[in-house]
Design a protein around this motif. Structure first.
Motif, PDB file in Angstrom:
ATOM      1  N   ILE A   1      -9.763  -2.900   3.705  1.00 31.37           N
ATOM      2  CA  ILE A   1      -8.669  -2.137   3.873  1.00 31.37           C
ATOM      3  C   ILE A   1      -7.512  -2.339   2.654  1.00 31.37           C
ATOM      4  O   ILE A   1      -7.334  -3.914   2.419  1.00 31.37           O
ATOM      5  CB  ILE A   1      -7.878  -2.665   5.044  1.00 31.37           C
ATOM      6  CG1 ILE A   1      -8.794  -2.175   6.311  1.00 31.37           C
ATOM      7  CG2 ILE A   1      -6.570  -2.085   5.285  1.00 31.37           C
ATOM      8  CD1 ILE A   1      -8.213  -2.798   7.605  1.00 31.37           C
ATOM      9  N   GLU A   2      -7.025  -1.697   2.048  1.00 29.97           N
ATOM     10  CA  GLU A   2      -6.182  -1.771   0.778  1.00 29.97           C
ATOM     11  C   GLU A   2      -4.945  -2.585   1.294  1.00 29.97           C
ATOM     12  O   GLU A   2      -4.215  -1.852   2.132  1.00 29.97           O
ATOM     13  CB  GLU A   2      -5.883  -0.633  -0.140  1.00 29.97           C
ATOM     14  CG  GLU A   2      -5.312  -0.871  -1.280  1.00 29.97           C
ATOM     15  CD  GLU A   2      -5.202   0.224  -2.151  1.00 29.97           C
ATOM     16  OE1 GLU A   2      -4.223   0.371  -3.004  1.00 29.97           O
ATOM     17  OE2 GLU A   2      -5.889   1.185  -2.226  1.00 29.97           O
TER      18      GLU A   2
ATOM     19  N   ARG B   1       0.877  -1.017  -0.023  1.00 33.42           N
ATOM     20  CA  ARG B   1       0.126   0.071   0.041  1.00 33.42           C
ATOM     21  C   ARG B   1       0.892   1.467  -0.104  1.00 33.42           C
ATOM     22  O   ARG B   1       0.351   2.422  -0.283  1.00 33.42           O
ATOM     23  CB  ARG B   1      -1.163   0.011   1.147  1.00 33.42           C
ATOM     24  CG  ARG B   1      -0.334   0.358   2.333  1.00 33.42           C
ATOM     25  CD  ARG B   1      -1.324   0.166   3.413  1.00 33.42           C
ATOM     26  NE  ARG B   1      -1.261  -1.345   4.191  1.00 33.42           N
ATOM     27  CZ  ARG B   1      -1.840  -1.699   5.184  1.00 33.42           C
ATOM     28  NH1 ARG B   1      -3.030  -1.074   5.507  1.00 33.42           N
ATOM     29  NH2 ARG B   1      -1.935  -2.854   5.745  1.00 33.42           N
ATOM     30  N   SER B   2       2.134   1.256   0.347  1.00 32.04           N
ATOM     31  CA  SER B   2       3.015   2.345   0.218  1.00 32.04           C
ATOM     32  C   SER B   2       3.739   2.615  -1.121  1.00 32.04           C
ATOM     33  O   SER B   2       4.208   3.513  -1.476  1.00 32.04           O
ATOM     34  CB  SER B   2       4.155   2.211   1.124  1.00 32.04           C
ATOM     35  OG  SER B   2       5.102   1.324   0.784  1.00 32.04           O
TER      36      SER B   2
END
Length: 181
Positions: free
Chosen positions: A169-170, A54-55
């Motif tokens: 939640i991704e 996700r980052s």
């Protein structure tokens, strides 16, 4: 003060509503070239991909060799996509998709590691798949939801972007480029 609180409340509602409004397959209805799934996924296709967390950090790189063919079964187009994955760490994986066109532009897909049916819809140059994948990670299997978008660029190239999530939640994204031989 009441004006400021009302303004903040309206802003929050607007942000929530805009976050829920994702792209729709109908947006692509007039885009060319038109994707015919049984035409593109026929023969040998090479794919090159990455998984990012996700980052945005690349966690895995991989290639896929796909052998694909279609036939008519009970009056419906039915396809087999035999996918052989090879990851940058040397691990290998196999997935065999069984696809059925249930009506023009609407598809069902099944594979051994897909929980239930994958639901797909095509319009114009795009295809959207929604499915749950049983994903093994460090000895544990997690059921992860995929929102998978494919875009036909030309008769040889298709791009794919899939968002992965669990409990809304991704977790990350898979990005692939397909090249039809």
């Amino acid at each position: 003060m009441r004006y400021i609180l009302n303004s903040i409340a309206l802003l929050c509602i607007g942000l929530i509503l805009s976050a829920c409004a994702g792209q729709k397959i109908s947006q692509y209805a007039n885009e060319k070239p038109t994707l015919d799934l049984s035409e593109y996924f026929s023969g040998t296709i090479d794919a090159y991909g990455i998984f990012t967390d996700r980052s945005g950090e690349v966690k895995k790189r991989f290639t896929v060799l796909i052998q694909a063919n279609w036939s008519m079964v009970d009056g419906k187009k039915t396809g087999i996509l035999d996918e052989s994955f090879e990851y940058s760490d040397g691990t290998k994986q196999k997935r065999i998709w069984r696809l059925t066109e249930v009506s023009p532009g609407k598809y069902l897909g099944r594979a051994d590691d897909v929980v239930g049916d994958a639901q797909g819809e095509a319009a114009g140059n795009a295809l959207n798949w929604a499915y749950t994948l049983a994903l093994p990670v460090d000895g544990t299997v997690y059921n992860v939801q995929f929102d998978d978008w494919m875009y036909l660029v030309n008769s040889k190239v298709m791009l794919n972007k899939a968002k992965m999530s669990k409990f809304g939640i991704e977790l990350g994204e898979v990005t692939l480029s397909f090249y039809k031989r």
